[in-house]
Design a protein around this motif. Structure first.
Motif, PDB file in Angstrom:
ATOM      1  N   MET A   2      42.154  52.230  24.807  1.00  0.00           N
ATOM      2  CA  MET A   2      41.950  50.798  24.739  1.00  0.00           C
ATOM      3  C   MET A   2      42.154  50.180  26.121  1.00  0.00           C
ATOM      4  N   PHE A   3      41.307  49.198  26.438  1.00  0.00           N
ATOM      5  CA  PHE A   3      41.403  48.440  27.688  1.00  0.00           C
ATOM      6  C   PHE A   3      41.553  46.982  27.286  1.00  0.00           C
ATOM      7  N   ARG A   4      42.636  46.335  27.734  1.00  0.00           N
ATOM      8  CA  ARG A   4      42.900  44.930  27.385  1.00  0.00           C
ATOM      9  C   ARG A   4      42.614  44.025  28.566  1.00  0.00           C
ATOM     10  N   ILE A   5      41.828  42.993  28.309  1.00  0.00           N
ATOM     11  CA  ILE A   5      41.486  42.006  29.324  1.00  0.00           C
ATOM     12  C   ILE A   5      42.112  40.678  28.915  1.00  0.00           C
ATOM     13  N   GLY A   6      42.849  40.066  29.824  1.00  0.00           N
ATOM     14  CA  GLY A   6      43.382  38.731  29.597  1.00  0.00           C
ATOM     15  C   GLY A   6      42.407  37.726  30.171  1.00  0.00           C
ATOM     16  N   ILE A   7      42.102  36.688  29.406  1.00  0.00           N
ATOM     17  CA  ILE A   7      41.127  35.692  29.855  1.00  0.00           C
ATOM     18  C   ILE A   7      41.786  34.325  29.814  1.00  0.00           C
ATOM     19  N   ILE A   8      41.766  33.656  30.961  1.00  0.00           N
ATOM     20  CA  ILE A   8      42.452  32.373  31.113  1.00  0.00           C
ATOM     21  C   ILE A   8      41.517  31.424  31.852  1.00  0.00           C
ATOM     22  N   ARG A 126      48.230  19.940  29.199  1.00  0.00           N
ATOM     23  CA  ARG A 126      47.584  19.550  27.940  1.00  0.00           C
ATOM     24  C   ARG A 126      46.608  18.408  28.197  1.00  0.00           C
ATOM     25  N   ARG A 127      45.454  18.516  27.575  1.00  0.00           N
ATOM     26  CA  ARG A 127      44.434  17.476  27.665  1.00  0.00           C
ATOM     27  C   ARG A 127      44.191  16.945  26.270  1.00  0.00           C
ATOM     28  N   PHE A 128      44.332  15.645  26.109  1.00  0.00           N
ATOM     29  CA  PHE A 128      44.202  15.010  24.799  1.00  0.00           C
ATOM     30  C   PHE A 128      45.172  15.694  23.837  1.00  0.00           C
ATOM     31  N   LYS A 129      44.712  16.114  22.681  1.00  0.00           N
ATOM     32  CA  LYS A 129      45.579  16.812  21.729  1.00  0.00           C
ATOM     33  C   LYS A 129      45.140  18.266  21.556  1.00  0.00           C
ATOM     34  N   LEU A 130      44.418  18.788  22.546  1.00  0.00           N
ATOM     35  CA  LEU A 130      43.905  20.154  22.463  1.00  0.00           C
ATOM     36  C   LEU A 130      45.036  21.168  22.618  1.00  0.00           C
ATOM     37  N   ALA A 131      44.875  22.310  21.959  1.00  0.00           N
ATOM     38  CA  ALA A 131      45.860  23.385  22.030  1.00  0.00           C
ATOM     39  C   ALA A 131      45.908  23.974  23.441  1.00  0.00           C
ATOM     40  N   ILE A 132      47.035  24.568  23.783  1.00  0.00           N
ATOM     41  CA  ILE A 132      47.210  25.312  25.032  1.00  0.00           C
ATOM     42  C   ILE A 132      46.972  26.783  24.662  1.00  0.00           C
ATOM     43  N   THR A 133      45.913  27.372  25.223  1.00  0.00           N
ATOM     44  CA  THR A 133      45.504  28.706  24.789  1.00  0.00           C
ATOM     45  C   THR A 133      45.034  29.586  25.950  1.00  0.00           C
ATOM     46  N   LEU A 134      44.984  30.865  25.664  1.00  0.00           N
ATOM     47  CA  LEU A 134      44.278  31.845  26.475  1.00  0.00           C
ATOM     48  C   LEU A 134      43.692  32.847  25.499  1.00  0.00           C
ATOM     49  N   ALA A 135      42.980  33.839  26.013  1.00  0.00           N
ATOM     50  CA  ALA A 135      42.361  34.827  25.124  1.00  0.00           C
ATOM     51  C   ALA A 135      42.642  36.233  25.637  1.00  0.00           C
ATOM     52  N   THR A 136      42.572  37.166  24.735  1.00  0.00           N
ATOM     53  CA  THR A 136      42.581  38.574  25.116  1.00  0.00           C
ATOM     54  C   THR A 136      41.337  39.214  24.518  1.00  0.00           C
ATOM     55  N   LEU A 137      40.868  40.230  25.185  1.00  0.00           N
ATOM     56  CA  LEU A 137      39.697  40.969  24.740  1.00  0.00           C
ATOM     57  C   LEU A 137      40.060  42.445  24.793  1.00  0.00           C
ATOM     58  N   GLU A 138      40.122  43.064  23.637  1.00  0.00           N
ATOM     59  CA  GLU A 138      40.415  44.499  23.576  1.00  0.00           C
ATOM     60  C   GLU A 138      39.100  45.258  23.486  1.00  0.00           C
ATOM     61  N   GLU A 142      35.379  51.702  19.463  1.00  0.00           N
ATOM     62  CA  GLU A 142      34.745  51.094  18.285  1.00  0.00           C
ATOM     63  C   GLU A 142      34.061  49.775  18.604  1.00  0.00           C
ATOM     64  N   GLY A 143      34.390  49.167  19.741  1.00  0.00           N
ATOM     65  CA  GLY A 143      33.770  47.890  20.098  1.00  0.00           C
ATOM     66  C   GLY A 143      34.733  46.974  20.820  1.00  0.00           C
ATOM     67  N   ILE A 144      34.450  45.674  20.749  1.00  0.00           N
ATOM     68  CA  ILE A 144      35.288  44.684  21.422  1.00  0.00           C
ATOM     69  C   ILE A 144      35.895  43.738  20.395  1.00  0.00           C
ATOM     70  N   ARG A 145      37.164  43.390  20.638  1.00  0.00           N
ATOM     71  CA  ARG A 145      37.866  42.509  19.708  1.00  0.00           C
ATOM     72  C   ARG A 145      38.502  41.361  20.488  1.00  0.00           C
ATOM     73  N   PRO A 146      37.896  40.147  20.370  1.00  0.00           N
ATOM     74  CA  PRO A 146      38.469  38.985  21.047  1.00  0.00           C
ATOM     75  C   PRO A 146      39.534  38.313  20.179  1.00  0.00           C
ATOM     76  N   GLU A 147      40.500  37.685  20.841  1.00  0.00           N
ATOM     77  CA  GLU A 147      41.532  36.954  20.118  1.00  0.00           C
ATOM     78  C   GLU A 147      42.004  35.768  20.965  1.00  0.00           C
ATOM     79  N   ILE A 148      42.129  34.615  20.329  1.00  0.00           N
ATOM     80  CA  ILE A 148      42.667  33.431  21.003  1.00  0.00           C
ATOM     81  C   ILE A 148      44.172  33.408  20.726  1.00  0.00           C
ATOM     82  N   GLN A 149      44.963  33.165  21.770  1.00  0.00           N
ATOM     83  CA  GLN A 149      46.407  33.054  21.640  1.00  0.00           C
ATOM     84  C   GLN A 149      46.821  31.609  21.882  1.00  0.00           C
ATOM     85  N   ASP A 150      47.448  31.011  20.887  1.00  0.00           N
ATOM     86  CA  ASP A 150      47.999  29.666  21.044  1.00  0.00           C
ATOM     87  C   ASP A 150      49.342  29.800  21.734  1.00  0.00           C
TER      88      ASP A 150
END
Length: 154
Positions: A2-8, A126-138, A142-150
């Protein structure tokens, strides 16, 4: 394997401790623009290798070191990074597995025509009431699995 990519994106000069923790253990980090200041990328590089582009607020002299867009190949996947998805040219999806964008501050995972579109949202102030997030991509055999982290935060 597995290769994990952090996306910010959209840090706007603020790298929260929650974001650093969320990126711990990734193999590579992609910053999709609106970095805010060069120290942000320096701090990210202490976690993992970084691919970064500039966003619309990255207009100071230091930002000239970063391209507007970048095509990077990681773990056998072709990833196109740009800041504002609205500037994507219609044929840019050809041969690309993932399109990463920022700008909107709204996290989104979408599959269109076999291409994964991923916006990690904003990890900065924080902008307006939007969540503070980043993503990871595994990336696995078998393929790619994206996930948003709050990240919570103020």
């Amino acid at each position: 394997m597995m290769f994990r990519i952090g996306i910010i994106s959209d840090t706007h000069g603020l790298l929260r401790p929650e974001a650093e923790r969320g990126l711990t253990g990734v193999d590579h980090i992609i910053h999709a623009g609106d970095i805010g200041r060069p120290e942000i990328v320096d701090a990210l590089r202490r976690i993992a290798p970084v691919t970064a582009i500039r966003g619309n607020v990255d207009s100071s002299a230091w930002a000239r070191d970063y391209p507007d867009t970048k095509l990077v190949r990681l773990a056998g996947k072709s990833i196109y990074v740009l800041h504002d998805l609205k500037t994507l040219k219609a044929d840019s999806g050809a041969g690309i597995d993932v399109i990463v964008s920022g700008h909107s501050h709204v996290p989104k995972i979408d599959m269109v025509g076999g291409v994964l579109y991923l916006n990690p949202g904003s990890a900065g102030p924080r902008r307006f009431k939007l969540a503070i997030t980043l993503a990871t991509l595994e990336v696995t055999p078998e393929g790619i699995r994206p996930e948003i982290q709050d990240l919570g935060g103020d």
